[in-house]
Design a protein around this motif. Structure first.
Motif, PDB file in Angstrom:
ATOM      1  N   GLU A 166       0.823  -1.197   0.000  1.00  0.00           N
ATOM      2  CA  GLU A 166       0.000   0.000   0.000  1.00  0.00           C
ATOM      3  C   GLU A 166       0.867   1.259   0.000  1.00  0.00           C
ATOM      4  O   GLU A 166       0.570   2.238  -0.707  1.00  0.00           O
ATOM      5  N   GLN A 167       1.953   1.248   0.747  1.00  0.00           N
ATOM      6  CA  GLN A 167       2.848   2.405   0.774  1.00  0.00           C
ATOM      7  C   GLN A 167       3.502   2.636  -0.581  1.00  0.00           C
ATOM      8  O   GLN A 167       3.639   3.783  -1.028  1.00  0.00           O
ATOM      9  N   ALA A 168       3.906   1.558  -1.248  1.00  0.00           N
ATOM     10  CA  ALA A 168       4.527   1.691  -2.567  1.00  0.00           C
ATOM     11  C   ALA A 168       3.552   2.265  -3.583  1.00  0.00           C
ATOM     12  O   ALA A 168       3.925   3.090  -4.431  1.00  0.00           O
ATOM     13  N   GLN A 225       4.053   5.839  -5.458  1.00  0.00           N
ATOM     14  CA  GLN A 225       4.100   5.873  -6.920  1.00  0.00           C
ATOM     15  C   GLN A 225       3.025   6.789  -7.485  1.00  0.00           C
ATOM     16  O   GLN A 225       3.257   7.512  -8.458  1.00  0.00           O
ATOM     17  N   SER A 226       1.841   6.807  -6.872  1.00  0.00           N
ATOM     18  CA  SER A 226       0.734   7.609  -7.398  1.00  0.00           C
ATOM     19  C   SER A 226       1.002   9.104  -7.273  1.00  0.00           C
ATOM     20  O   SER A 226       0.448   9.899  -8.025  1.00  0.00           O
ATOM     21  N   LYS A 227       1.866   9.513  -6.321  1.00  0.00           N
ATOM     22  CA  LYS A 227       2.174  10.928  -6.176  1.00  0.00           C
ATOM     23  C   LYS A 227       2.956  11.470  -7.369  1.00  0.00           C
ATOM     24  O   LYS A 227       2.877  12.650  -7.701  1.00  0.00           O
ATOM     25  N   ASN A 228       3.718  10.594  -8.025  1.00  0.00           N
ATOM     26  CA  ASN A 228       4.572  11.020  -9.125  1.00  0.00           C
ATOM     27  C   ASN A 228       3.964  10.747 -10.496  1.00  0.00           C
ATOM     28  O   ASN A 228       4.634  10.913 -11.517  1.00  0.00           O
ATOM     29  N   MET A 229       2.720  10.309 -10.536  1.00  0.00           N
ATOM     30  CA  MET A 229       2.081   9.953 -11.808  1.00  0.00           C
ATOM     31  C   MET A 229       0.978  10.946 -12.125  1.00  0.00           C
ATOM     32  O   MET A 229       0.232  11.384 -11.238  1.00  0.00           O
ATOM     33  N   VAL A 230       0.902  11.311 -13.419  1.00  0.00           N
ATOM     34  CA  VAL A 230      -0.165  12.203 -13.862  1.00  0.00           C
ATOM     35  C   VAL A 230      -1.498  11.465 -13.855  1.00  0.00           C
ATOM     36  O   VAL A 230      -2.513  11.955 -13.377  1.00  0.00           O
ATOM     37  N   ILE A 231      -1.504  10.251 -14.413  1.00  0.00           N
ATOM     38  CA  ILE A 231      -2.691   9.399 -14.426  1.00  0.00           C
ATOM     39  C   ILE A 231      -2.481   8.287 -13.405  1.00  0.00           C
ATOM     40  O   ILE A 231      -1.595   7.446 -13.560  1.00  0.00           O
TER      41      ILE A 231
END
Length: 352
Positions: free
Chosen positions: A86-88, A92-98
């Motif tokens: 869950e942490q990963a 990862q979602s913080k650095n993704m546009v979509i």
């Protein structure tokens, strides 16, 4: 979907197969395909061990005070795995546009954590209370669902009558049919069959089927004879419950749409089915069906709707009481009330 087959995917055998194809397979092209399979192998092996801890059904698979430390360590590893995953994903979602969806839902993560933590706490509480053995497989099994599964193994689509017959048979037979060793009945446990009730059940089932067929024919003939002498041309409108009338009218259309093959006479169909434009503008019962219609729904004539509405009143009144399931012969009672109703005739006069 078979849960038994799904669980086999996350088995020790599967993790060994992944290791074999990655490390020992003869063809380099195949080993190349599995070169990044080590994390999957470890997760599969961990899930296999977690399933073993959570599904102990006999003493040799259960949790004891001596092996609890090692088995608790497996459960803690699974909790840590869920947390890291869950942490990963969040990182990862913080650095993704979509943002892509996680491989499991939040409800699944919550369910995993709830199950594992519950088993840990219950096990430790039982050990502190003096118990020396915990069979976790007895905790995570829905007893009611298992009972329904046993009923469906005898009859995949049981009626209320057949369900009651199977329930009575199981209540009687399970107490004398098996001699159990170790614990509750399970596929892995020793079960010795003492008595077979197969012939008794088959004969009883055939007898019930014959009685049901004879009763159905008698009720049908009696119903037709009684209703045919009480036909009326008009039934008083009932606008008290507009929502109920809308639902009943929609149900009438569905009933004739799904069972239209039972009406072979074209003249009969014309007395039952109509177009929306044929109905009066002030006929409010058609509103829900008209709102949902995209060209495929069926509109029935007013006499059909009025007759079905009167029948529905009888059936609803029979089951209004909370204790209706204790009333015997509800079907016969409803039929005896329906046959004295004044209903509108529909279908043509000629037998077809």
């Amino acid at each position: 979907m078979s849960m038994q087959l799904v669980v086999k995917v996350f088995s020790r055998r599967m993790s060994i197969a992944l290791n074999h194809y990655r490390e020992k397979y003869e063809k380099d092209s195949i080993r190349l395909i599995f070169k990044d399979s080590l994390p999957t192998e470890r997760l599969t092996f961990l899930l296999n061990n977690v399933f073993d801890v959570l599904n102990g059904r006999i003493p040799k698979e259960g949790i004891t005070i001596s092996n609890w430390h090692n088995k608790k360590k497996i459960l803690d590893q699974m909790l840590r795995c869920l947390e890291l995953t869950e942490q990963a994903f969040k990182k990862q979602s913080k650095n993704m546009v979509i943002v892509k969806s996680m491989f499991v839902s939040n409800q699944t993560l919550f369910g995993w954590r709830l199950t594992i933590n519950s088993v840990i706490q219950i096990t430790e509480e039982l050990f502190n209370s003096g118990y020396s053995l915990v069979l976790t497989g007895k905790m995570n099994q829905d007893i009611l669902e298992r009972f329904f599964g046993i009923v469906r193994s005898y009859d995949n689509r049981p009626t209320a009558h057949s369900f009651l017959q199977i329930y009575r048979a199981l209540s009687m037979s399970q107490t004398v049919k098996c001699k159990l060793k170790k614990a509750n009945a399970d596929d892995k446990e020793d079960v010795y069959q003492l008595v077979s009730y197969a012939k008794c059940w088959i004969n009883r089932f055939k007898e019930c089927e014959r009685k049901a067929a004879a009763m159905k024919a008698s009720l049908r003939d009696n119903l037709f004879d009684e209703i045919s002498i009480r036909y009326v041309n008009v039934i008083q409108n009932d606008e008290k419950d507009v929502t109920r009338n809308n639902l009943i009218y929609d149900l009438c259309g569905y009933m004739f749409q799904t069972r239209g093959q039972l009406i072979s006479c074209q003249e009969c169909k014309e007395t039952v089915v109509c177009e929306e434009a044929d109905l009066p503008d002030d006929f409010t019962a058609k509103q829900y069906t008209a709102f949902r219609n995209r060209g495929g729904l069926i509109f029935v004539t007013i006499p059909v709707f009025q007759s079905i509405r009167e029948v529905e009143k009888i059936i609803s009144s029979q089951f209004e009481d909370d204790g209706h399931y204790l009333v015997r012969d509800s079907y016969e009672i409803c039929m005896s009330k329906i046959k004295v109703l004044n209903l509108c005739p529909f279908f043509c006069d000629t037998p077809c």
